[in-house]
Every structure is written in structure tokens, then in C-alpha cells.
Design an enzyme around this catalytic site. Structure first.
Site, PDB file in Angstrom:
ATOM      1  CG  ASP A   1      -9.261   1.697   3.389  1.00 46.85           C
ATOM      2  OD1 ASP A   1     -10.009   1.116   2.889  1.00 46.85           O
ATOM      3  OD2 ASP A   1      -8.064   1.742   3.773  1.00 46.85           O
TER       4      ASP A   1
ATOM      5  CE  LYS B   1      -4.278  -1.532   1.968  1.00 47.66           C
ATOM      6  NZ  LYS B   1      -5.424  -1.284   3.054  1.00 47.66           N
TER       7      LYS B   1
END
Ligand code: ATR
Length: 283
Positions: free
Chosen positions: A108, A71
Site C-alpha cells: 500500500d 490482513k
């Protein structure tokens, strides 16, 4: 489903990638909407995310989700990083644009707010202070989402205080207050939202030890742990009348922007999809 020569393809890069729920949840939407497309796991070893990403355009692949351990590395490998992803410090969604360039975003924060919107209708970020437990990657997304959504104050508590201080320094927002982990139960007074982003309460981990007595009954409790779905924290919150939002909702909602970008249909999170993802035992 049969794939034509024009099938749209996307996937998830991770290592290991076998535990990812993403193929299941995107696969559900592909079937539900009858889309000529596929969403596949890409096992990408540490250190190889850049060549893997560069290969997407050459193969005509629409894009990819990115999970552990890539990520952060992916931020340096894409051509453009949207501001929210930069703020969170991680990219989880990559879209290959028409010209082959790569756009990185982090969904997110969107998923966190969308889950609250669907599962706790009427809850408003600007209605009261929020308490966020934890200071990992998930906490960064949650804090950024709450600040953007107009929370008047966010109280951040983490076992390792230095990590909370570092997160607060990165966010650089006076509404973000770092508190003492030992005083977590007392921090709940007047809060409109409590979010657990720690791994406490997850199967195999100790439960989160917190007394909810000071938490107003109108407050919403959101646990981003989803194995089990009903954590001891959520059970305790619901037992005293608080509304609860589980971690599966955030997982499903954070997938929406990628699906829409790759497959051209804005998907809806439903009970049937939740049940389908839950029936996939891969842990
Ligand atoms: P993620 O990126 O998924 O949010 P992470 O970076 O591993 O995950 O963060 C896990 C969080 O759970 C951290 O806030 C961690 O606290 P520390 O920063 O002090 O490690 C928290 N956590 C894990 N085990 C814990 C425990 N036993 N007690 C309190 N907090 C715990």
C-alpha cells in the site's frame, strides 16, 4: 485465455471476497501481456487463513493478496514479514518462494507513492509538510510512505484522537505531529499534500467537511476513497486549482509488486485498465 499445464496461479484471500476488484485488475494485465496464468478469488473464512496459506505451496500457487479480515492474522502465518509491512501492521501480499516458504509484504505504501508519481508528476514528498486525515490501516501505510520518502513533517488528524496518538507512538518519528480533528481546516496552511484516508466522501457516507482556503494552490490532494471516483473533496480541490489524485490509482499501483512477483512481468497502470476496472460494477 487458455491455460497450459504450466499456468501460473495467484489470487486474493478474503471474506467476503466477492467485492474485491483484484481479480478484475490482475485479469486485465494477464490478458494485456498474454500471460499463461490466472488470478482467482479465494473465499477464506475467518480463522482459516493459516491453513489456506499453507496450502498454496502444495498446490503450486505462486502467492496471494490478502484482504479483510485477514490482513493482521496473516502476519503470524507467514515465514518472513518485510519491515514495511511490520511497520504498517498488516500484510496484503504473500509470495511463495522456491523452497515453499512464505514472504509477506505490504504494497500500500508503494502504491500510494506510485499513484502520486504518475498522476501528480513533479510532486515531491520532501518539498513540504503533508496533512493526513484518518488513523486506520490505510493511514498507517500513507504515513509510513511519507516518512520514508522524506516528508519534513506529517500532520495527522483523526476524529478519535487516541487512535492517531497510537499510530504516532507506533511510528515513533519526531516528524509526525498529531493535531486536533476540529482544527483540520486550519492545519492546511503551508502543506504540500492533503490525504484523506477516512471513509468520509464515500458513497453512503457524509462528505468530508473541510475548508480548503488555507491550502496552497500548488498542493496535491489525494483521496483514497474511489467510490465515487471524484469525491466532493477532489472536486472542490480541482475547482480551486489544486491537482487531485483519486483512490483508484493507489488501488491499481499497489497491485504491481505482487503481479510482477507472481507472473514475472512488471505491469503498467494505464487509462484503459482504469476504465476496465471501473466498468466492473460489483458494489
Ligand atoms: P481503513 O483501515 O480502511 O483505513 P478504518 O480503520 O475503518 O479503515 O478507518 C476509518 C477512518 O475513517 C478512521 O480514521 C475513522 O475515524 P475514527 O478512528 O474516529 O473512527 C474515520 N471516519 C469514519 N467515519 C468518520 C466520521 N463520520 N467522521 C470522521 N472520521 C470518520
Amino acid at each position: 485465455m487458455r491455460l497450459s499445464g504450466k499456468a501460473r496461479v495467484a489470487g486474493v484471500m478474503g471474506w467476503p471476497v466477492g467485492h474485491s476488484r483484484s481479480p478484475r485488475l490482475h485479469g486485465y494485465w494477464l490478458r494485456e501481456y498474454g500471460i499463461d496464468g490466472a488470478y482467482v478469488p479465494f473465499p477464506v473464512a475467518p480463522g482459516t487463513v493459516e491453513p489456506a496459506l499453507r496450502g498454496l505451496a502444495a498446490l503450486g500457487i505462486r502467492g496471494t493478496n490478502v484482504t479483510l479480515p485477514h490482513k493482521q492474522a496473516v502476519m503470524a502465518a507467514v515465514d518472513e514479514v518485510e519491515p514495511m509491512a511490520r511497520r504498517i501492521g498488516a500484510v496484503n501480499t504473500v509470495v511463495v518462494r522456491e523452497d515453499g516458504s512464505l514472504h509477506g509484504s505490504n504494497t500500500d505504501a508503494f502504491g500510494f507513492l506510485a499513484a502520486l508519481e504518475q498522476d501528480a508528476p513533479g510532486w515531491r514528498a520532501d518539498a513540504g509538510p503533508a496533512v493526513v486525515l484518518g488513523a486506520g490501516g490505510a493511514a498507517r501505510a500513507v504515513v509510513a510512505a511519507l516518512l520514508d520518502a522524506g516528508a519534513p513533517a506529517v500532520r495527522l488528524l483523526n476524529r478519535t484522537g487516541d487512535r492517531a496518538m497510537a499510530l504516532a507512538a507506533d511510528m515513533d518519528d519526531a516528524r509526525l505531529e498529531v493535531g486536533d480533528w476540529a482544527a483540520r481546516s486550519a492545519t492546511l496552511g503551508g502543506a504540500g499534500l492533503l490525504v484523506n484516508t477516512t471513509s468520509l466522501g464515500m458513497d453512503g457516507q457524509p462528505p468530508l467537511d473541510i475548508a480548503l482556503d488555507d491550502l496552497p494552490r500548488e498542493a496535491v490532494v489525494n483521496d483514497i476513497v474511489y467510490v465515487p471516483l471524484e469525491t466532493p473533496l477532489l472536486a472542490a480541490a480541482r475547482a480551486r486549482g489544486n491537482r487531485g489524485v483519486d483512490g483508484l490509482s493507489m488501488l491499481l499501483h499497489q497491485a504491481r509488486p505482487g503481479f510482477e512477483a507472481w507472473f514475472g512481468t512488471a505491469p503498467t497502470v494505464t487509462e484503459a485498465q482504469r476504465a476496465d476496472v471501473l466498468s466492473d460494477k460489483r458494489d
